[in-house]
Design a protein around this motif. Structure first.
Motif, PDB file in Angstrom:
ATOM      1  N   GLN A   1       4.364  48.954 -36.653  1.00 53.88           N
ATOM      2  CA  GLN A   1       5.184  48.083 -37.501  1.00 53.88           C
ATOM      3  C   GLN A   1       6.670  48.285 -37.235  1.00 53.88           C
ATOM      4  O   GLN A   1       7.441  47.319 -37.163  1.00 53.88           O
ATOM      5  CB  GLN A   1       4.866  48.347 -38.980  1.00 53.88           C
ATOM      6  N   PHE A   2       7.084  49.538 -37.077  1.00 56.23           N
ATOM      7  CA  PHE A   2       8.489  49.826 -36.769  1.00 56.23           C
ATOM      8  C   PHE A   2       8.878  49.249 -35.408  1.00 56.23           C
ATOM      9  O   PHE A   2       9.973  48.691 -35.242  1.00 56.23           O
ATOM     10  CB  PHE A   2       8.740  51.328 -36.786  1.00 56.23           C
TER      11      PHE A   2
ATOM     12  N   PRO B   1      16.013  49.064 -40.850  1.00 50.86           N
ATOM     13  CA  PRO B   1      16.864  49.109 -42.048  1.00 50.86           C
ATOM     14  C   PRO B   1      17.585  50.451 -42.135  1.00 50.86           C
ATOM     15  O   PRO B   1      17.086  51.470 -41.643  1.00 50.86           O
ATOM     16  CB  PRO B   1      15.853  48.944 -43.189  1.00 50.86           C
ATOM     17  N   THR B   2      18.739  50.463 -42.756  1.00 54.60           N
ATOM     18  CA  THR B   2      19.490  51.720 -42.849  1.00 54.60           C
ATOM     19  C   THR B   2      18.884  52.691 -43.845  1.00 54.60           C
ATOM     20  O   THR B   2      19.223  53.881 -43.846  1.00 54.60           O
ATOM     21  CB  THR B   2      20.951  51.452 -43.255  1.00 54.60           C
TER      22      THR B   2
ATOM     23  N   ALA C   1       6.568  59.130 -47.228  1.00 56.56           N
ATOM     24  CA  ALA C   1       7.921  59.470 -46.784  1.00 56.56           C
ATOM     25  C   ALA C   1       7.897  60.500 -45.661  1.00 56.56           C
ATOM     26  O   ALA C   1       8.621  60.372 -44.667  1.00 56.56           O
ATOM     27  CB  ALA C   1       8.734  59.990 -47.970  1.00 56.56           C
ATOM     28  N   ILE C   2       7.061  61.534 -45.807  1.00 54.00           N
ATOM     29  CA  ILE C   2       6.973  62.566 -44.769  1.00 54.00           C
ATOM     30  C   ILE C   2       6.356  61.982 -43.506  1.00 54.00           C
ATOM     31  O   ILE C   2       6.785  62.282 -42.377  1.00 54.00           O
ATOM     32  CB  ILE C   2       6.169  63.771 -45.289  1.00 54.00           C
ATOM     33  N   SER C   3       5.356  61.127 -43.658  1.00 55.84           N
ATOM     34  CA  SER C   3       4.762  60.456 -42.517  1.00 55.84           C
ATOM     35  C   SER C   3       5.790  59.574 -41.810  1.00 55.84           C
ATOM     36  O   SER C   3       5.862  59.526 -40.573  1.00 55.84           O
ATOM     37  CB  SER C   3       3.565  59.618 -42.957  1.00 55.84           C
ATOM     38  N   ALA C   4       6.623  58.877 -42.593  1.00 54.90           N
ATOM     39  CA  ALA C   4       7.662  58.022 -42.017  1.00 54.90           C
ATOM     40  C   ALA C   4       8.684  58.854 -41.252  1.00 54.90           C
ATOM     41  O   ALA C   4       9.120  58.482 -40.160  1.00 54.90           O
ATOM     42  CB  ALA C   4       8.352  57.228 -43.125  1.00 54.90           C
ATOM     43  N   LEU C   5       9.058  59.980 -41.827  1.00 56.40           N
ATOM     44  CA  LEU C   5      10.027  60.855 -41.163  1.00 56.40           C
ATOM     45  C   LEU C   5       9.501  61.287 -39.789  1.00 56.40           C
ATOM     46  O   LEU C   5      10.232  61.249 -38.787  1.00 56.40           O
ATOM     47  CB  LEU C   5      10.292  62.071 -42.045  1.00 56.40           C
ATOM     48  N   LYS C   6       8.247  61.677 -39.727  1.00 54.52           N
ATOM     49  CA  LYS C   6       7.664  62.130 -38.463  1.00 54.52           C
ATOM     50  C   LYS C   6       7.486  60.969 -37.487  1.00 54.52           C
ATOM     51  O   LYS C   6       7.693  61.124 -36.282  1.00 54.52           O
ATOM     52  CB  LYS C   6       6.332  62.824 -38.739  1.00 54.52           C
ATOM     53  N   THR C   7       7.110  59.806 -38.002  1.00 54.30           N
ATOM     54  CA  THR C   7       6.938  58.636 -37.143  1.00 54.30           C
ATOM     55  C   THR C   7       8.279  58.202 -36.555  1.00 54.30           C
ATOM     56  O   THR C   7       8.377  57.882 -35.359  1.00 54.30           O
ATOM     57  CB  THR C   7       6.307  57.474 -37.934  1.00 54.30           C
ATOM     58  N   LEU C   8       9.323  58.204 -37.360  1.00 53.46           N
ATOM     59  CA  LEU C   8      10.658  57.827 -36.879  1.00 53.46           C
ATOM     60  C   LEU C   8      11.145  58.788 -35.806  1.00 53.46           C
ATOM     61  O   LEU C   8      11.753  58.374 -34.808  1.00 53.46           O
ATOM     62  CB  LEU C   8      11.642  57.795 -38.047  1.00 53.46           C
ATOM     63  N   THR C   9      10.872  60.060 -35.991  1.00 53.67           N
ATOM     64  CA  THR C   9      11.273  61.052 -34.990  1.00 53.67           C
ATOM     65  C   THR C   9      10.614  60.770 -33.653  1.00 53.67           C
ATOM     66  O   THR C   9      11.248  60.851 -32.592  1.00 53.67           O
ATOM     67  CB  THR C   9      10.912  62.471 -35.474  1.00 53.67           C
TER      68      THR C   9
ATOM     69  N   LEU D   1       9.826  57.968 -32.547  1.00 60.26           N
ATOM     70  CA  LEU D   1      10.439  56.756 -31.991  1.00 60.26           C
ATOM     71  C   LEU D   1      11.891  56.980 -31.568  1.00 60.26           C
ATOM     72  O   LEU D   1      12.565  56.041 -31.142  1.00 60.26           O
ATOM     73  CB  LEU D   1      10.386  55.630 -33.031  1.00 60.26           C
ATOM     74  N   GLY D   2      12.366  58.212 -31.722  1.00 59.94           N
ATOM     75  CA  GLY D   2      13.743  58.504 -31.333  1.00 59.94           C
ATOM     76  C   GLY D   2      14.763  58.114 -32.385  1.00 59.94           C
ATOM     77  O   GLY D   2      15.971  58.076 -32.096  1.00 59.94           O
ATOM     78  N   GLN D   3      14.300  57.816 -33.603  1.00 56.70           N
ATOM     79  CA  GLN D   3      15.198  57.461 -34.704  1.00 56.70           C
ATOM     80  C   GLN D   3      15.548  58.722 -35.489  1.00 56.70           C
ATOM     81  O   GLN D   3      14.674  59.523 -35.821  1.00 56.70           O
ATOM     82  CB  GLN D   3      14.529  56.448 -35.633  1.00 56.70           C
ATOM     83  N   ARG D   4      16.808  58.893 -35.805  1.00 55.83           N
ATOM     84  CA  ARG D   4      17.262  60.089 -36.503  1.00 55.83           C
ATOM     85  C   ARG D   4      17.338  59.851 -38.017  1.00 55.83           C
ATOM     86  O   ARG D   4      17.790  58.809 -38.454  1.00 55.83           O
ATOM     87  CB  ARG D   4      18.641  60.514 -35.986  1.00 55.83           C
TER      88      ARG D   4
END
Length: 358
Positions: free
Chosen positions: A237-238, A249-250, A260-268, A270-273
């Motif tokens: 989805q991201f 989104p910011t 939230a924890i799953s999102a944090l790990k998924t973003l990492t 993807l190279g998103q900080r």
């Protein structure tokens, strides 16, 4: 036949046998069934129990869970939020001079609940309502005169409930993000819908409306609510969003800390900080919120207050024969940690430097 013998035959510990025979949580259903079958096959009767007086009956409560439905898993007692609730329920029961028994059943077992309560020699039930519909609770309440439902609420049922102020908590999160200057805000919902999540969405939407914003459909994502690791569905989805809009989104509000924890790990992955590129806010303040990096900004739920209120309401029913139901809502507060910052801010938040010693 002793408990040690059953443990040897079942290839489990003695403590596992004790949990199985007492009906307490801590082992899987298959293991429990195997232990009970071995005990029955070898004629194990356990220690002789003295007759139970009427006074003794009123000193035992039952914690009833419908497991393997939605967000409440078979090993619900290992899920951080429920683990903390159970700890505080047991603590309050002890302080009130009550023992606490545990039973988990499936949705098809509603008709057998009175027998389950009688078998556990309990005169009152705390029902975990997290994953239950209005009809489920109505069916249970019809069979149990002394009942308190924890972690949900249906206003029109004549039943005592103790719930989180879900709308307030999500409103606090939304107001916080808007106050930091975020305008491009996303929402990560659970793909399993329960009363709590619906109320959180309403509260978050109210905060955004007050700031002239809304949750745009394209910035709304949906994922599993019980996974602490990264999720492939979330990543997909991201990635689709990035391919369409160029950046995420910011800020993202998540309906629970698991998401939230799953999102944090998924973003990492993807190279998103976080929080440089994306700020994240969760809900529940489970113990894992301070273990992840960065530590998670989240809505704190006072689990001890929820648990104590449920036990106190049930004890009052037992001791006074109260026949008027009560609905209790426990307020929340936002806990600010390191997973959020103002959009466009490039440096990590700084803390006041202590003077150096001479």
């Amino acid at each position: 036949m002793k408990m040690e013998d059953i443990a040897r035959l079942a290839n489990v510990s003695k403590s596992a046998v004790s949990l199985a025979l007492s009906g307490k949580p801590g082992i899987g259903a298959e293991t429990r069934e195997r232990i009970i079958q071995i005990a029955n096959e070898h004629g194990y009767e356990g220690k002789a129990k003295a007759p139970v007086s009427a006074d003794k009956l009123s000193r035992s409560l039952l914690f009833l869970v419908f497991a393997n439905s939605g967000i409440v898993l078979e090993h619900y007692y290992q899920q951080p939020f429920f683990r903390e609730l159970i700890h505080y329920i047991e603590e309050r029961c002890r302080s009130k001079g009550f023992t606490l028994q545990f039973t988990s059943v499936d949705m098809e077992s509603i008709g057998s609940i009175p027998a389950i309560v009688e078998e556990n020699r309990s005169s009152g039930v705390i029902l975990l309502g997290t994953n239950l519909s209005r009809q489920h609770i109505a069916d249970v309440a019809e069979k149990l005169p002394r009942l308190v439902v924890l972690d949900t609420c249906f206003e029109t049922l004549p039943v005592s409930f103790v719930e989180i102020n879900n709308a307030m908590g999500a409103y606090q999160a939304g107001a916080y993000l808007c106050g930091m200057g975020h305008r491009d805000i996303g929402y990560i919902a659970s793909n399993v819908r329960i009363h709590n999540f619906d109320a959180r969405k309403q509260g978050f939407e109210a905060a955004l409306r007050e700031n002239g914003l809304e949750i745009a459909s394209e910035r709304t994502f949906a994922v599993a609510p019980t996974i602490l690791s990264s999720q492939e569905a979330m990543k997909e989805q991201f990635e689709r969003y990035l391919a369409t809009y160029g950046k995420l989104p910011t800020a993202l509000f998540c309906e629970c800390d698991y998401i939230a924890i799953s999102a944090l790990k998924t973003l990492t992955e993807l190279g998103q900080r976080v929080p440089e590129d994306v700020s994240i806010v969760g809900f529940d303040n489970i113990s894992e919120a301070v273990i992840v990096s960065p530590e998670l900004t989240t809505v704190h739920v006072e689990k001890s207050k929820l648990a104590y209120s449920a036990v106190d309401l049930l004890v009052e029913q037992i001791e006074t024969n109260a026949d008027v139901s009560v609905k209790t809502r426990v307020d929340t507060k936002l806990v600010q940690r390191l997973s959020c910052r103002a959009p466009g801010q490039t440096a990590r938040p700084t803390y006041e430097k202590q003077p150096e010693r001479a």
